[in-house]
Write a protein that holds these residues in place. Structure first.
Motif, mmCIF file in Angstrom:
data_model
loop_
_atom_site.group_PDB
_atom_site.id
_atom_site.type_symbol
_atom_site.label_atom_id
_atom_site.label_comp_id
_atom_site.label_asym_id
_atom_site.label_seq_id
_atom_site.Cartn_x
_atom_site.Cartn_y
_atom_site.Cartn_z
ATOM 1 N N ASN A 46 0.816 -1.225 0.000
ATOM 2 C CA ASN A 46 0.000 0.000 0.000
ATOM 3 C C ASN A 46 0.847 1.272 0.000
ATOM 4 O OD1 ASN A 46 0.973 -0.387 2.572
ATOM 5 N ND2 ASN A 46 -0.863 0.424 3.577
ATOM 6 N N GLU A 47 2.153 1.136 -0.168
ATOM 7 C CA GLU A 47 3.055 2.280 -0.227
ATOM 8 C C GLU A 47 3.559 2.422 -1.660
ATOM 9 O OE1 GLU A 47 4.893 2.277 4.298
ATOM 10 O OE2 GLU A 47 5.857 1.016 2.775
ATOM 11 N N GLN A 48 2.887 3.286 -2.408
ATOM 12 C CA GLN A 48 3.174 3.401 -3.835
ATOM 13 C C GLN A 48 3.883 4.721 -4.196
ATOM 14 O OE1 GLN A 48 2.658 1.002 -6.147
ATOM 15 N NE2 GLN A 48 2.040 -0.304 -4.441
ATOM 16 N N ALA A 49 4.543 5.289 -3.211
ATOM 17 C CA ALA A 49 5.277 6.542 -3.461
ATOM 18 C C ALA A 49 6.536 6.573 -2.600
ATOM 19 C CB ALA A 49 4.403 7.754 -3.156
ATOM 20 N N CYS A 50 7.532 7.283 -3.089
ATOM 21 C CA CYS A 50 8.749 7.557 -2.320
ATOM 22 C C CYS A 50 8.703 9.029 -1.883
ATOM 23 C CB CYS A 50 10.002 7.330 -3.169
ATOM 24 S SG CYS A 50 10.223 5.644 -3.759
ATOM 25 N N GLN A 51 8.913 9.259 -0.610
ATOM 26 C CA GLN A 51 8.808 10.613 -0.075
ATOM 27 C C GLN A 51 10.169 11.129 0.391
ATOM 28 O OE1 GLN A 51 7.032 11.532 3.874
ATOM 29 N NE2 GLN A 51 5.586 12.809 2.721
ATOM 30 N N GLN A 69 2.409 5.992 1.578
ATOM 31 C CA GLN A 69 1.167 5.835 0.830
ATOM 32 C C GLN A 69 1.020 7.010 -0.132
ATOM 33 O OE1 GLN A 69 -2.084 5.446 3.552
ATOM 34 N NE2 GLN A 69 -1.479 3.408 4.249
ATOM 35 N N ALA A 70 0.613 6.734 -1.363
ATOM 36 C CA ALA A 70 0.618 7.754 -2.405
ATOM 37 C C ALA A 70 -0.259 8.953 -2.039
ATOM 38 C CB ALA A 70 0.166 7.152 -3.731
ATOM 39 N N HIS A 71 -1.489 8.677 -1.567
ATOM 40 C CA HIS A 71 -2.402 9.788 -1.259
ATOM 41 C C HIS A 71 -1.855 10.639 -0.111
ATOM 42 C CE1 HIS A 71 -6.080 12.070 -0.846
ATOM 43 N NE2 HIS A 71 -6.130 11.764 0.438
ATOM 44 N N ALA A 72 -1.342 9.968 0.924
ATOM 45 C CA ALA A 72 -0.787 10.698 2.070
ATOM 46 C C ALA A 72 0.427 11.527 1.645
ATOM 47 C CB ALA A 72 -0.411 9.721 3.178
ATOM 48 N N CYS A 103 7.543 10.913 -5.417
ATOM 49 C CA CYS A 103 7.785 10.378 -6.749
ATOM 50 C C CYS A 103 7.427 8.895 -6.723
ATOM 51 C CB CYS A 103 9.218 10.610 -7.192
ATOM 52 S SG CYS A 103 10.479 9.954 -6.057
ATOM 53 N N LYS A 104 7.266 8.277 -7.886
ATOM 54 C CA LYS A 104 6.640 6.954 -7.910
ATOM 55 C C LYS A 104 7.412 5.940 -8.746
ATOM 56 C CE LYS A 104 2.113 9.053 -7.159
ATOM 57 N NZ LYS A 104 0.736 9.268 -7.677
ATOM 58 N N ASP A 106 11.140 3.456 -8.990
ATOM 59 C CA ASP A 106 12.179 2.856 -8.164
ATOM 60 C C ASP A 106 13.343 3.829 -7.941
ATOM 61 O OD1 ASP A 106 11.127 0.474 -7.495
ATOM 62 O OD2 ASP A 106 12.201 -0.723 -8.979
ATOM 63 N N LYS A 107 13.729 3.961 -6.667
ATOM 64 C CA LYS A 107 14.893 4.765 -6.269
ATOM 65 C C LYS A 107 14.770 6.238 -6.678
ATOM 66 C CE LYS A 107 17.812 0.710 -7.263
ATOM 67 N NZ LYS A 107 19.009 0.250 -7.995
ATOM 68 N N CYS A 108 13.552 6.668 -6.970
ATOM 69 C CA CYS A 108 13.392 8.027 -7.511
ATOM 70 C C CYS A 108 13.699 9.115 -6.496
ATOM 71 C CB CYS A 108 11.970 8.210 -8.057
ATOM 72 S SG CYS A 108 10.669 8.091 -6.800
ATOM 73 N N ASN A 109 13.724 8.781 -5.198
ATOM 74 C CA ASN A 109 13.982 9.825 -4.200
ATOM 75 C C ASN A 109 15.448 9.922 -3.797
ATOM 76 O OD1 ASN A 109 13.937 7.404 -2.774
ATOM 77 N ND2 ASN A 109 13.026 8.313 -0.937
ATOM 78 N N MET A 110 16.320 9.260 -4.548
ATOM 79 C CA MET A 110 17.738 9.500 -4.340
ATOM 80 C C MET A 110 18.098 10.870 -4.901
ATOM 81 S SD MET A 110 19.697 5.894 -4.995
ATOM 82 C CE MET A 110 21.207 6.584 -4.331
ATOM 83 N N GLY A 111 19.074 11.527 -4.294
ATOM 84 C CA GLY A 111 19.443 12.863 -4.728
ATOM 85 C C GLY A 111 18.533 13.915 -4.121
ATOM 86 N N GLY A 112 18.403 15.043 -4.818
ATOM 87 C CA GLY A 112 17.611 16.153 -4.300
ATOM 88 C C GLY A 112 16.122 15.934 -4.437
ATOM 89 N N LEU A 113 15.362 16.965 -4.119
ATOM 90 C CA LEU A 113 13.904 16.884 -4.152
ATOM 91 C C LEU A 113 13.398 16.668 -5.573
ATOM 92 C CD1 LEU A 113 13.024 19.828 -1.752
ATOM 93 C CD2 LEU A 113 12.655 17.402 -1.301
#
Length: 391
Positions: A46-51, A69-72, A103-104, A106-113
């Motif tokens: 149920n966790e479809q996003a990287c924050q 969670q994507a919505h949260a 972001c949604k 794989d590994k998309c939250n590596m690096g900056g925002l």
């Protein structure tokens, strides 16, 4: 039995379907530290996003990355542009800030925002760093982290902690570009005119002592401060004039001061015509023919006196301060004689600010290196002001 088997198969399917992997770290002090010491985590079904959450508290940053969670996650991200203080929660113009991005991939939250729902935002181009370099991971696109450095001996970053800046999804940088500056003092950048006056010529001792101590404390040169000056009373004493072009170094400047300013004369009327002295300065000293440099070098007039001006100097000084072609900054150094009170408010009116007025006892024995510390602190508050641009 069949129901249990179905549930088990469904859970296995959901676990298999949720193949998102996000970078995870807690309370890292920088993006680089998070990416270096964090871990790659497989998210729950149920966790479809990287924050990524970037908090700035004064000079310090705290980075947290996780599965969400994507919505949260999107709800958190929507708070970035909500009002807070004088701007928004995610900002670059306040002491504190909090920015959240989702972001949604794989590994998309590596690096900056990186905020997928906002697209690839672009920040304004950073100012070039004179005597330095800028190296950015993604140009001025969202998530880009720019690193700064100085490449000339004697220069260092200011503010010292602004070694990097990140392009937020809001289209703003986490920090403005720093500058590469030299230590201040001794390196200041001004075309500086000093105008002297005393009620009696023999009472110039404290002024000359302070001026000499200040000269010794700074580096005089074409890429730093240069001086001009004159003595005035009812009129400006022409023989006391020192132009920027009249000397070659600090020692020859000192000799000129001894020769031209240590035996001044007042006019018989006893007037203190500071406006006339400012007019003389603008016509004879702050001009290219007298060795004044271009508009890239700030202009400053310092009035040293132990008497109040007899004329309305404030109005002409205001015009000079607000001149768009050649703005002039002012300092007033007041030397108080026993039993003679200086008009502090009149001095503030000349400079435009009480921060630019400094008072001393008119006693040479009480003038020393500590006397100029407050002046140094004021002039050197921002070393970036004392760097020639475009180099």
């Amino acid at each position: 039995m069949k129901a249990c088997l179905f549930i088990a198969l469904a859970c296995a399917f959901l676990s298999f379907a949720s193949s998102l992997h996000c970078w995870t770290c807690r309370n890292a002090r920088s993006v680089e530290s998070c990416d270096r010491f964090g871990t790659l985590e497989k998210c729950q079904y149920n966790e479809q996003a990287c924050q990524t959450v970037h908090r700035r508290i004064g000079y310090f940053s705290v980075i947290n990355k996780r599965c969400k969670q994507a919505h949260a996650c999107e709800t958190n991200q929507a708070q970035n542009d909500r009002p807070s203080g004088k701007s928004t929660q995610c900002n670059t113009d306040q002491v504190n800030s909090v920015c959240r991005c989702c972001c949604k991939d794989d590994k998309c939250n590596m690096g900056g925002l990186k905020c997928s729902s906002r697209g690839d935002q672009v920040c304004p181009a950073l100012e070039p760093v004179s005597y330095g370099s800028t190296d950015c991971t993604r140009g001025n696109s969202s998530g880009s982290v720019c690193s700064f450095g100085c490449n000339r001996p004697g220069y260092s970053l200011h503010p010292p902690r602004h070694t990097t800046s990140e392009c937020f999804t809001s289209g703003k940088w986490s920090n403005p570009a720093p500058c590469c500056a030299r230590q201040c003092p001794p390196f200041l950048l001004f075309d500086s005119v000093i105008l002297f006056h005393a009620d009696q010529p023999r009472n110039t001792g404290a002024m000359m002592m302070l001026a000499e101590i200040f000269r010794q404390s700074v580096e005089v040169g074409q890429d730093s401060i240069r001086f001009a000056g004159a003595y005035f009373s009812g009129v400006t004493m022409i023989t006391s004039r020192i132009r920027f072009s009249d000397y070659t170094d600090s020692d020859s400047l000192r000799q000129l001061v001894i020769n031209r300013l240590h035996n001044p004369k007042n006019t018989e009327d006893g007037l203190v015509n500071a406006t006339s002295a400012l007019e003389f300065t603008m016509q004879n000293l702050l001009v290219p023919e007298a060795g004044m440099r271009g508009p890239e070098v700030p202009k400053k007039i310092t009035i040293m006196t132990n008497q109040n001006p007899d004329d309305d100097t404030a109005e002409y000084a205001r015009q000079l301060r607000n001149n768009p072609d050649l703005p002039v900054e002012f300092l007033v150094l007041g030397f108080q004689n026993e039993g003679m009170e200086l008009d502090y408010n009149k001095m503030v009116d000349i400079t435009g600010s009480p921060d630019r007025v400094f008072l001393f006892e008119n006693d040479p024995t009480k003038i020393n290196s500590d006397s100029i510390k407050e002046i140094h602190d004021f002039l050197c508050a921002n070393p970036c002001r004392h760097v020639l641009p475009g180099l």
